[in-house]
Write a protein that holds these residues in place. Structure first.
Motif, PDB file in Angstrom:
ATOM      1  N   ALA A 111       2.462  -3.452   4.640  1.00 26.88           N
ATOM      2  CA  ALA A 111       1.508  -2.740   4.639  1.00 26.88           C
ATOM      3  C   ALA A 111       0.501  -3.334   3.274  1.00 26.88           C
ATOM      4  CB  ALA A 111       1.728  -1.237   4.394  1.00 26.88           C
ATOM      5  N   PRO A 112       0.096  -4.470   3.488  1.00 27.60           N
ATOM      6  CA  PRO A 112      -0.502  -5.176   2.406  1.00 27.60           C
ATOM      7  C   PRO A 112      -1.807  -4.867   2.118  1.00 27.60           C
ATOM      8  CG  PRO A 112      -0.743  -6.507   4.141  1.00 27.60           C
ATOM      9  CD  PRO A 112      -0.062  -5.419   4.655  1.00 27.60           C
TER      10      PRO A 112
ATOM     11  N   PHE B   8      -5.446  -4.795   4.945  1.00 32.24           N
ATOM     12  CA  PHE B   8      -5.169  -5.554   5.871  1.00 32.24           C
ATOM     13  C   PHE B   8      -4.678  -5.178   7.104  1.00 32.24           C
ATOM     14  CE2 PHE B   8      -4.956  -8.426   2.130  1.00 32.24           C
ATOM     15  CZ  PHE B   8      -5.649  -9.515   2.631  1.00 32.24           C
ATOM     16  N   GLY B   9      -5.515  -5.219   8.364  1.00 32.81           N
ATOM     17  CA  GLY B   9      -4.909  -5.161   9.565  1.00 32.81           C
ATOM     18  C   GLY B   9      -4.466  -3.860  10.241  1.00 32.81           C
TER      19      GLY B   9
ATOM     20  N   ASP C 109      -2.524   5.360  10.013  1.00 37.92           N
ATOM     21  CA  ASP C 109      -1.463   4.720  10.537  1.00 37.92           C
ATOM     22  C   ASP C 109      -0.235   4.468   9.547  1.00 37.92           C
ATOM     23  OD1 ASP C 109      -2.475   4.692  13.048  1.00 37.92           O
ATOM     24  OD2 ASP C 109      -3.218   2.532  12.774  1.00 37.92           O
ATOM     25  N   LEU C 110      -0.474   4.641   7.978  1.00 38.07           N
ATOM     26  CA  LEU C 110       0.154   4.388   7.069  1.00 38.07           C
ATOM     27  C   LEU C 110       1.238   5.897   6.712  1.00 38.07           C
ATOM     28  CD1 LEU C 110      -1.881   2.420   4.544  1.00 38.07           C
ATOM     29  CD2 LEU C 110      -0.280   1.393   6.196  1.00 38.07           C
ATOM     30  N   ASP C 111       2.245   5.377   6.282  1.00 33.15           N
ATOM     31  CA  ASP C 111       3.281   6.517   6.073  1.00 33.15           C
ATOM     32  C   ASP C 111       3.206   6.455   4.678  1.00 33.15           C
ATOM     33  OD1 ASP C 111       5.243   8.341   5.965  1.00 33.15           O
ATOM     34  OD2 ASP C 111       6.801   6.834   6.074  1.00 33.15           O
TER      35      ASP C 111
ATOM     36  N   ALA D  27       0.769  -1.236   0.106  1.00 31.31           N
ATOM     37  CA  ALA D  27       0.047   0.213   0.074  1.00 31.31           C
ATOM     38  C   ALA D  27       0.999   1.374  -0.052  1.00 31.31           C
ATOM     39  CB  ALA D  27      -0.921   0.074   1.288  1.00 31.31           C
ATOM     40  N   LEU D  28       2.212   1.129   0.187  1.00 31.35           N
ATOM     41  CA  LEU D  28       2.934   2.213   0.369  1.00 31.35           C
ATOM     42  C   LEU D  28       3.626   2.590  -1.113  1.00 31.35           C
ATOM     43  CD1 LEU D  28       4.636   1.889   3.851  1.00 31.35           C
ATOM     44  CD2 LEU D  28       2.373   3.117   3.407  1.00 31.35           C
TER      45      LEU D  28
END
Length: 590
Positions: free
Chosen positions: A460-461, A482-483, A488-490, A421-422
């Motif tokens: 980060a899937p 997922f999860g 919370d993602l950069d 995802a990143l």
């Protein structure tokens, strides 16, 4: 004197709801010695099952109802800016097939009902009683009102409702809960069951009727004996569901029911809409104006709690325009989750959200803004995607659900792959899975173990799901993170390029080709100066999958814009843009 009965025997000529078939309309002309009356009519048979289930049938086929509640488009019924055609075109474009005209408003002009017929929207009309207890003192006036409106609208309304929430309102007031409750119950039955229903039946003996919404319906087919109890009982009739304390993105927060006729979450107008009626000092989340404009208790707190739960860690120092966009995105994600959760309930026959349009420019539950003309909020695009005839999503931890709203079976291939995802790197892919969907059917299958294993070992899937037809046309698309929460993602900087193409006349629908160097979360395009809508918006853009969006002008004949005009007006937002303020919104390759 006399009358003629016309029968149409060819089933191809009947009217179907949006998404189920065509909407032929017939012109009927009545001439007398002194006058000529002409109107268009739709030939259709509409039934409402309201015993052990609450479901619509149209021309003998069961309908999965998708739609919204409609409120007055202005405080002034004579407002020349009211445009029911555009409002209902926006509903039909979002794949709706039913609107409920709320009893707390007014009896709307013929334009609304004519537009509904043209666009394939069934109308559920409530008589003008709402949210209270009413005396019997005006019985003759009520009877005259019901007869007049029934005669005016009987060929255009699929179901008449006696009121909005008046049965439920018996539980709201000390008087109707106290020792005098029996009198209030008797008055309710006399007004809506013994007066409104027979008055309606005197005009149209066969039209569908409900005495309230929500309600448990009747114990007999003649609709003379009410089924009393909790008006919001999930086992009977329709329900109104509002739970502002629950996480609106939790699929388990939406209880199984037979039919949901109201649910929703709030959002705020866009910066473009606010600019019409605010001063610069008003444009902040803490301004006196903003606080005064909110008319729902704890409204800002509820909006911000969901945004902070899922999308960002802080709202401090966030530009006001971005704050407004986040509220609309979060509203759309709430509605998305609700539509997905309820579509998976066996036996549930439809969902209507609160609300389609707005009567004023301020915080509300609407997905269309009070603007002239009405602008699509970000949430309306998410509604459109999740009212798609083919719905596709993941229920954690691994169940893929597919729904088919068509009256015919659908064969498709389901593509699944996992990406980072990143940065967008492909991590794993599964062979296409053939899926056969029955008419109006549901299918469930598991995410393959190989993809789950790849997701378990990734930082980060994100799971991407795409449904293709046999001719490789894309039918539906979805993603599942997922999860973790997006906040919370950069997220990477929004390195987005946009190329605009203008097609030849006579259909000026410009296309916008979007590319990204890394995944972009909920990319949203906006053309503030040009009324209309994009065929998709607020979507995930992946590096390996450029997206071409089509912009549909509100008035194609009057649309005039060059490539340079559109690029100058174009505004982009995404969670990536919020995470990296100050960077260019996009580049436009020559």
């Amino acid at each position: 004197g006399g009358a003629r009965l016309l029968r149409v025997c060819d089933p191809a000529q009947v009217w179907w709801p949006n998404g189920y078939g065509p909407q032929p309309l017939y012109s009927v002309v009545l001439e007398t010695a002194t006058d000529v009356l002409e109107r268009t009519v739709a030939l259709r048979e509409v039934e409402l099952e309201n015993a052990t289930r609450f479901a619509f049938r149209v021309n003998g086929r069961r309908l999965y109802a998708k739609g919204a509640n409609v409120v007055p488009a202005s405080a002034l019924s004579s407002d020349p800016a009211i445009d029911w055609d555009w409002t209902l075109r926006s509903a039909a474009a979002a794949n709706m097939n039913l609107i409920r005209v709320w009893g707390g408003g007014r009896y709307e002009r013929d334009e609304l009902f004519e537009a509904a017929d043209r666009l394939g929207l069934l109308v559920w009309l409530e008589f003008a009683f709402a949210c209270g207890t009413y005396p019997l003192d005006l019985s003759e006036e009520v009877r005259s009102e019901v007869v007049y409106q029934a005669r005016r609208l009987q060929s255009r309304v699929a179901v008449f409702g006696a009121n909005n929430e008046n049965e439920l309102a018996l539980t709201w007031y000390p008087q109707s809960l106290g020792d005098d409750r029996d009198r209030f119950v008797v008055d309710y039955s006399r007004l809506y069951v013994d007066l409104v229903r027979p008055a309606l039946r005197s005009v149209d003996p066969d039209v569908a009727f409900v005495d309230s919404s929500p309600s448990n319906g009747f114990l007999d087919s003649d609709q003379t004996v009410k089924r009393w109890g909790d008006a919001n009982d999930l086992a009977f009739g329709d329900v109104h569901h509002y739970d502002y304390d629950a996480d609106c993105m939790d699929l388990d927060a939406y209880p199984a029911a037979l039919f949901v006729s109201e649910h929703g979450r709030m959002s705020l107008p866009s910066a473009v809409a606010y600019a019409d009626f605010t001063a610069p000092e008003d444009r902040s989340r803490t301004s006196r104006f903003s606080r005064f404009r909110m008319r729902h208790e704890n409204g800002y707190e509820q909006i911000e709690a969901e945004v902070l739960r899922h999308l960002v860690h802080s709202l401090e120092s966030l530009p006001f325009a971005d704050y407004l966009w986040l509220s609309q995105l979060q509203q759309g994600l709430c509605l998305e989750t609700a539509l997905r959760a309820w579509r998976a309930v066996d036996g549930l026959a439809g969902v209507l959200y609160w609300q389609l349009n707005d009567a004023w420019p301020g915080p509300s539950w609407s997905t269309l803004e009070y603007h002239r003309p009405a602008r699509w909020k970000v949430s309306h695009s998410l509604v459109r995607r999740n009212m798609n005839p083919i719905l596709l999503y993941v229920r954690p931890p691994r169940t893929v659900l597919l729904a088919n709203d068509h009256l015919s079976p659908v064969a498709l291939d389901l593509g699944l792959d996992v990406l980072d995802a990143l940065d967008g790197r492909p991590l794993a892919a599964a062979d296409p899975l053939p899926v056969a969907l029955a008419p109006q059917g549901l299918a469930r299958l598991d995410v393959p173990d190989s993809l789950l294993a790849a997701a378990d070992s990734a930082r980060a899937p994100v799971l991407r799901l795409v449904a293709y037809s046999s001719s490789a046309d894309k039918l539906a698309e979805s993603h599942f993170l997922f999860g973790t929460e997006l906040k919370d993602l950069d997220l990477a900087p929004p390195n987005v390029s946009v190329r605009v193409t203008l097609p030849a006349a006579p259909r000026p629908a410009p296309q916008f080709l979007c590319r990204a160097a890394a995944p972009v979360a909920y990319l949203t395009l906006d053309l503030p100066a040009y009324p209309g809508y994009f065929d998709d918006n607020a979507f995930f853009l992946f590096p390996d999958e450029p997206r071409t969006l089509t912009f549909f002008p509100k008035d194609p004949a009057a649309f005039r814009a060059s490539q340079a005009d559109l690029l100058a007006d174009l505004r982009l937002r995404s969670l990536n843009h919020l995470a990296h303020p100050g960077l260019p919104a996009f580049t436009a390759p020559s």
